[in-house]
Design a protein around this motif. Structure first.
Motif, PDB file in Angstrom:
ATOM      1  N   UNK A  46     -22.735  48.910  26.520  1.00 27.80           N
ATOM      2  CA  UNK A  46     -23.219  50.051  25.742  1.00 27.80           C
ATOM      3  C   UNK A  46     -23.625  51.204  26.667  1.00 27.80           C
ATOM      4  N   UNK A  47     -24.323  50.876  27.755  1.00 27.49           N
ATOM      5  CA  UNK A  47     -24.706  51.921  28.709  1.00 27.49           C
ATOM      6  C   UNK A  47     -23.460  52.565  29.315  1.00 27.49           C
ATOM      7  N   UNK A  48     -22.485  51.737  29.660  1.00 29.90           N
ATOM      8  CA  UNK A  48     -21.246  52.272  30.232  1.00 29.90           C
ATOM      9  C   UNK A  48     -20.581  53.240  29.258  1.00 29.90           C
ATOM     10  N   UNK A  49     -20.555  52.853  28.011  1.00 26.68           N
ATOM     11  CA  UNK A  49     -19.939  53.723  26.993  1.00 26.68           C
ATOM     12  C   UNK A  49     -20.706  55.025  26.808  1.00 26.68           C
ATOM     13  N   UNK A  58     -18.904  57.798  37.312  1.00 16.02           N
ATOM     14  CA  UNK A  58     -19.428  56.832  38.285  1.00 16.02           C
ATOM     15  C   UNK A  58     -20.488  55.943  37.645  1.00 16.02           C
ATOM     16  N   UNK A  59     -21.327  56.521  36.791  1.00 15.71           N
ATOM     17  CA  UNK A  59     -22.339  55.716  36.098  1.00 15.71           C
ATOM     18  C   UNK A  59     -21.681  54.752  35.107  1.00 15.71           C
ATOM     19  N   UNK A  60     -20.662  55.231  34.403  1.00 19.05           N
ATOM     20  CA  UNK A  60     -19.954  54.371  33.444  1.00 19.05           C
ATOM     21  C   UNK A  60     -19.327  53.174  34.158  1.00 19.05           C
ATOM     22  N   UNK A  61     -18.686  53.428  35.284  1.00 18.82           N
ATOM     23  CA  UNK A  61     -18.039  52.339  36.027  1.00 18.82           C
ATOM     24  C   UNK A  61     -19.062  51.344  36.560  1.00 18.82           C
ATOM     25  N   UNK A  62     -20.198  51.827  37.045  1.00 23.36           N
ATOM     26  CA  UNK A  62     -21.235  50.927  37.564  1.00 23.36           C
ATOM     27  C   UNK A  62     -21.765  50.005  36.472  1.00 23.36           C
ATOM     28  N   UNK A  63     -22.013  50.554  35.293  1.00 22.77           N
ATOM     29  CA  UNK A  63     -22.526  49.732  34.196  1.00 22.77           C
ATOM     30  C   UNK A  63     -21.459  48.766  33.675  1.00 22.77           C
ATOM     31  N   UNK A  79     -11.244  47.599  29.862  1.00 23.28           N
ATOM     32  CA  UNK A  79     -10.561  48.694  29.164  1.00 23.28           C
ATOM     33  C   UNK A  79     -11.363  49.989  29.264  1.00 23.28           C
ATOM     34  N   UNK A  80     -12.676  49.889  29.169  1.00 22.01           N
ATOM     35  CA  UNK A  80     -13.507  51.079  29.345  1.00 22.01           C
ATOM     36  C   UNK A  80     -13.354  51.628  30.762  1.00 22.01           C
ATOM     37  N   UNK A  81     -13.322  50.743  31.751  1.00 18.73           N
ATOM     38  CA  UNK A  81     -13.076  51.196  33.120  1.00 18.73           C
ATOM     39  C   UNK A  81     -11.702  51.861  33.216  1.00 18.73           C
ATOM     40  N   UNK A  82     -10.712  51.284  32.548  1.00 19.19           N
ATOM     41  CA  UNK A  82      -9.357  51.834  32.588  1.00 19.19           C
ATOM     42  C   UNK A  82      -9.342  53.276  32.101  1.00 19.19           C
ATOM     43  N   UNK A  83      -9.896  53.516  30.920  1.00 22.69           N
ATOM     44  CA  UNK A  83      -9.857  54.884  30.383  1.00 22.69           C
ATOM     45  C   UNK A  83     -10.776  55.821  31.166  1.00 22.69           C
ATOM     46  N   UNK A  84     -11.810  55.291  31.785  1.00 19.56           N
ATOM     47  CA  UNK A  84     -12.656  56.122  32.641  1.00 19.56           C
ATOM     48  C   UNK A  84     -11.845  56.638  33.824  1.00 19.56           C
ATOM     49  N   UNK A  85     -11.114  55.738  34.461  1.00 20.34           N
ATOM     50  CA  UNK A  85     -10.278  56.171  35.589  1.00 20.34           C
ATOM     51  C   UNK A  85      -9.211  57.165  35.139  1.00 20.34           C
TER      52      UNK A  85
END
Length: 187
Positions: A46-49, A58-63, A79-85
């Motif tokens: 949830x925090x990552x999102x 960077x905060x999203x990826x860390x969480x 998947x969240x990391x994927x779309x973040x990148x």
């Protein structure tokens, strides 16, 4: 049942806080839950999102990494990391890699197919994009996203009949889709 409902804390709860009060209070609410449940992977997700939604990659990826380390629901965090990148850093090769990793963890996780199709489109891997978009649509036939991606990829492959069918499917779900109307008008 009433006490369980009162203690419920899910994404609807978090997004409701964002809607009513903004991101800082939503993050504070998640942090308060984490203080009580420090090994709850979904709270890190949830925090990552929340960070992703604020364009803080960077905060999203860390969480997301914290959620993955706890070993629960790894496919959604991958998947969240994927779309973040891809969407926030413009690294679509990394988006494709991480979406593939999510699908290796759970081949029935539909959002992994959509994230990978998006990356494949940008990478000009149209045949793979069309296949992944079709896989997503096969799992969620009442959602337009997969058909929209199919339409784009099939147009690039010059499969106009397939693109038209995908576009018409989009319009059956979202009759006012400017994207589908515009592209269908060009076929």
């Amino acid at each position: 049942a009433a006490s369980a409902e009162a203690g419920r804390f899910d994404w609807d709860t978090v997004s409701g806080i964002v809607f009513q009060k903004g991101y800082p209070p939503a993050l504070a609410a998640v942090d308060a839950r984490l203080a009580e449940h420090p090994k709850d992977a979904i709270l890190y997700y949830y925090k990552a999102r929340l960070y992703y939604d604020q364009d803080k990659p960077s905060e999203a990826l860390a969480e997301a990494d914290k959620a993955i380390e706890l070993g629960y629901l790894q496919q959604i965090s991958q998947t969240l990391k994927a779309v973040t990148y891809g969407r926030l850093y413009g690294d679509y090769a990394k988006q494709k890699e991480l979406a593939s990793k999510a699908l290796a963890l759970d081949p029935l996780y539909e959002d992994g197919y959509l994230a990978r199709a998006e990356a494949e489109y940008v990478l000009k891997e149209y045949k793979a994009c069309a296949a992944d978009a079709a896989a997503y649509s096969g799992m969620l036939p009442k959602y337009a996203d997969g058909y929209e991606h199919s339409m784009l990829c099939l147009l690039e492959l010059k499969d106009y009949k397939g693109a038209e069918a995908a576009g018409l499917k989009v319009l059956s779900i979202k009759p006012d889709s400017h994207q589908a109307l515009w592209r269908l008008g060009r076929i």
